[in-house]
Scaffold this active site. Structure first.
Site, PDB file in Angstrom:
ATOM      1  N   ALA A  48       1.214  -1.357  -0.235  1.00  0.00           N
ATOM      2  CA  ALA A  48       0.031  -0.203   0.229  1.00  0.00           C
ATOM      3  C   ALA A  48       0.911   1.527  -0.142  1.00  0.00           C
ATOM      4  O   ALA A  48       2.178   1.327   0.735  1.00  0.00           O
ATOM      5  CB  ALA A  48      -0.657   0.032   1.031  1.00  0.00           C
TER       6      ALA A  48
ATOM      7  N   GLU B 214       5.278  -4.888   7.257  1.00  0.00           N
ATOM      8  CA  GLU B 214       4.348  -3.829   7.704  1.00  0.00           C
ATOM      9  C   GLU B 214       4.511  -3.638   9.295  1.00  0.00           C
ATOM     10  O   GLU B 214       4.336  -2.767  10.120  1.00  0.00           O
ATOM     11  CB  GLU B 214       2.410  -4.415   7.476  1.00  0.00           C
ATOM     12  CG  GLU B 214       1.744  -4.481   6.184  1.00  0.00           C
ATOM     13  CD  GLU B 214       1.888  -5.060   5.567  1.00  0.00           C
ATOM     14  OE1 GLU B 214       2.586  -6.463   6.036  1.00  0.00           O
ATOM     15  OE2 GLU B 214       1.058  -5.921   5.017  1.00  0.00           O
TER      16      GLU B 214
END
Ligand code: HXC
Length: 257
Positions: free
Chosen positions: A65, A131
């Site tokens: 992302a 992440e």
């Protein structure tokens, strides 16, 4: 139609979508999601399309992302917008979809590849859910789909350490259906898609739906839980620091550790 973040073409009965933000290693931003949802809806509505191939560049399928877009978010922003929820529409595509992965498939990139029905990887592919290095967790299904694909041990290893996995390990672990030489990647994925598109469309669509049923109901619960936990991390200073450090190209100094 011209797209800002995608290249779209049809090859016979196959729809080919190439993620195309080379300056950001195909980082997944809002525009890309909107465009991808539009293309998939159009392919789904088009009786002439029997299968879809989703690919990226040689260097990156997608590096996650878009960190620059997410960095300023707080919990309230993430929760009210339901950040990442739009990707459920991509996963809900009813026609068979193959991910052809070369280079980095990280974070949201790995998650998008897992939304496809199967992954064909180039020998150069690298998968991971990094992440944790940014002070957050996967938010587009990684904790759920990776765990189902690989089992708990390897999913925990990848998600907690943030390490990357090469194509050979990904194939051994069951994440990837086939590994091919880089120059054969697209050809192999298109050939598989053509083969699928040559069968009865109702049969391939229902085959996809039936296999999906193997884990769908519990997946929906897990997805909801994962997304809320992901949003909650935008309330932390460590998320701001982790993402700012990435943008500023330095090591993060996490406060809570
Ligand atoms: C925004 C990104 C990006 C990302 C790369 N870029 N990944 N921009 N979001 N996810 C940008 C860089 O800032 C840089 O822009 C350009 O792309 C090239 O990247 P480099 O880092 O210079 O390339 P390289 O040194 O080859 O390293 C490649 C890499 C690294 C190892 C893949 O880019 C990287 O670690 N990227 C982040 C991977 C990651 O953490 N993904 C998870 C994101 S969070 P400039 O302008 O400097 O040239 C996530 C959560 C999903 O996905 C949850 C739902 C929303």
């Amino acid at each position: 139609m011209a797209y800002e973040t995608l290249l779209v073409e049809t090859r016979g009965r196959v729809g080919l979508v190439t993620l195309n933000r080379p300056q950001a290693l195909n980082a997944l931003n809002r525009k890309l999601l909107d465009e991808l949802k539009g293309v998939l809806a159009a392919f789904e509505a088009d009786a002439g399309i029997g299968a879809i191939v989703l690919t990226g560049s040689e260097k990156a399928f997608a590096a996650g992302a878009d960190i620059k877009e997410m960095q300023p978010y707080g919990f309230a922003d993430a929760m009210v917008e339901d950040l990442a929820a739009g990707w459920d529409d991509v996963a809900a595509c009813r026609k068979p979809m193959i991910a052809a992965v070369s280079g980095f498939a990280l974070g949201g990139g790995c998650e998008v590849a897992m939304m496809c029905d199967f992954i064909i990887a180039s020998e150069t592919a690298k998968f991971g859910q990094p992440e944790i290095t940014l002070g957050v967790i996967p938010g587009m299904g990684g904790t759920q789909r990776l765990t189902r694909a690989l089992g708990k041990a390897k999913a925990m290893d990848l998600i907690l350490t943030g390490r990357l996995m090469d194509a050979a390990e990904a194939e051994r672990a069951g994440l990837v259906a086939r590994v091919v030489a880089p120059e054969r990647l697209l050809e192999e994925a298109l050939a598989a898609a053509e083969k699928i598109a040559g069968y009865s469309l109702p049969a391939t669509m229902l085959a996809k739906e039936a296999v999906g049923r193997a884990y769908e109901t519990v997946l929906a619960e897990g997805m909801r839980a994962e997304r809320r936990l992901f949003h909650a991390l935008f309330a932390t200073e460590d998320q701001k620091e982790g993402m700012a450090a990435f943008i500023e190209k330095r090591k993060p100094a996490f406060r809570h550790r």
